[in-house]
Design a protein around this motif. Sequence first.
Motif, short mmCIF file in Angstrom:
data_model
loop_
_atom_site.label_atom_id
_atom_site.label_comp_id
_atom_site.label_asym_id
_atom_site.label_seq_id
_atom_site.Cartn_x
_atom_site.Cartn_y
_atom_site.Cartn_z
N UNK A 66 0.81 -1.21 0.00
CA UNK A 66 0.00 0.00 0.00
C UNK A 66 0.85 1.27 0.00
N UNK A 67 2.02 1.20 0.58
CA UNK A 67 2.89 2.39 0.60
C UNK A 67 3.45 2.71 -0.79
N UNK A 68 3.23 1.85 -1.75
CA UNK A 68 3.65 2.13 -3.13
C UNK A 68 2.63 2.98 -3.88
N UNK A 69 1.43 3.12 -3.32
CA UNK A 69 0.43 3.95 -3.97
C UNK A 69 0.88 5.41 -3.94
N UNK A 70 0.48 6.20 -4.94
CA UNK A 70 0.87 7.62 -4.95
C UNK A 70 0.42 8.33 -3.67
N UNK A 71 1.37 8.89 -2.97
CA UNK A 71 1.12 9.51 -1.66
C UNK A 71 0.13 10.66 -1.76
N UNK A 72 0.21 11.45 -2.81
CA UNK A 72 -0.67 12.60 -2.92
C UNK A 72 -2.14 12.20 -3.02
N UNK A 73 -2.43 11.05 -3.58
CA UNK A 73 -3.82 10.61 -3.73
C UNK A 73 -4.28 9.64 -2.65
N UNK A 74 -3.37 8.86 -2.11
CA UNK A 74 -3.77 7.77 -1.21
C UNK A 74 -3.12 7.83 0.17
N UNK A 75 -2.21 8.77 0.39
CA UNK A 75 -1.42 8.78 1.62
C UNK A 75 -2.23 8.76 2.90
N UNK A 76 -3.20 9.65 3.03
CA UNK A 76 -3.98 9.71 4.27
C UNK A 76 -4.78 8.43 4.48
N UNK A 77 -5.34 7.91 3.41
CA UNK A 77 -6.14 6.68 3.50
C UNK A 77 -5.25 5.50 3.90
N UNK A 78 -4.08 5.39 3.29
CA UNK A 78 -3.15 4.31 3.63
C UNK A 78 -2.70 4.45 5.08
N UNK A 79 -2.38 5.68 5.51
CA UNK A 79 -1.95 5.89 6.89
C UNK A 79 -3.03 5.44 7.88
N UNK A 80 -4.27 5.80 7.62
CA UNK A 80 -5.36 5.40 8.51
C UNK A 80 -5.54 3.89 8.51
N UNK A 81 -5.41 3.27 7.35
CA UNK A 81 -5.53 1.82 7.26
C UNK A 81 -4.42 1.15 8.08
N UNK A 82 -3.21 1.66 8.00
CA UNK A 82 -2.09 1.10 8.76
C UNK A 82 -2.31 1.30 10.26
N UNK A 83 -2.91 2.42 10.66
CA UNK A 83 -3.24 2.62 12.08
C UNK A 83 -4.27 1.57 12.52
N UNK A 84 -5.20 1.21 11.64
CA UNK A 84 -6.15 0.15 11.95
C UNK A 84 -5.44 -1.18 12.16
N UNK A 85 -4.46 -1.46 11.30
CA UNK A 85 -3.65 -2.68 11.49
C UNK A 85 -3.00 -2.66 12.87
N UNK A 86 -2.42 -1.52 13.23
CA UNK A 86 -1.70 -1.41 14.51
C UNK A 86 -2.66 -1.64 15.68
N UNK A 87 -3.88 -1.09 15.60
CA UNK A 87 -4.87 -1.31 16.68
C UNK A 87 -5.21 -2.79 16.80
N UNK A 88 -5.42 -3.44 15.67
CA UNK A 88 -5.77 -4.86 15.66
C UNK A 88 -4.62 -5.67 16.28
#
Length: 159
Positions: A66-88
């Motif tokens: 997911x970190x390979x996705x363009x940061x300008x378009x997906x960065x915030x969404x990927x960051x939130x998804x990774x925070x969800x992983x960390x909570x789990x």
Amino acid sequence: MRTLAWSEHFALGHERIDREHRRLLELAARIETEAEKAASIDDILPLCRDFFRLLVAHCFYEEQLLRKLPRDRFGDHVDEHCRGHARLIRQAQAVMAGQLPTGYDSLPAFLGAYFELMHDLLVDDTELVGSLIREGYHRLGTPETPPAWLPPGRGVSPV
């Protein structure tokens, strides 16, 4: 049953991610079934260990993709998804230590919330991994840096 059963409707078109999602859902269903009969967390720890090992390897791999996705378009969404992983993962670590995470008064209450978070992440994967595949970033070499939730010096191996 609170857990989801695998359906081809969940298939994202990425062989490894789909295989791991299927296995995580199968393990979650087994944990739920055993927890209904369990006297304590200790009764479900062997299944939880299997689930935890796969969860950590899966999240590590998926985050690298997911970190390979363009940061300008997906960065915030990927960051939130990774925070969800960390909570789990933090919640799974508490269970592995034989405890319920703070704020849960019973194993069934915790499992309900845990499986709801799993569901939300799986639905979110549909959007993110679909974008990854559309963008052509579905291949992954060897990751160079582990995610923040992985303890230093610890590697993960795919299941």
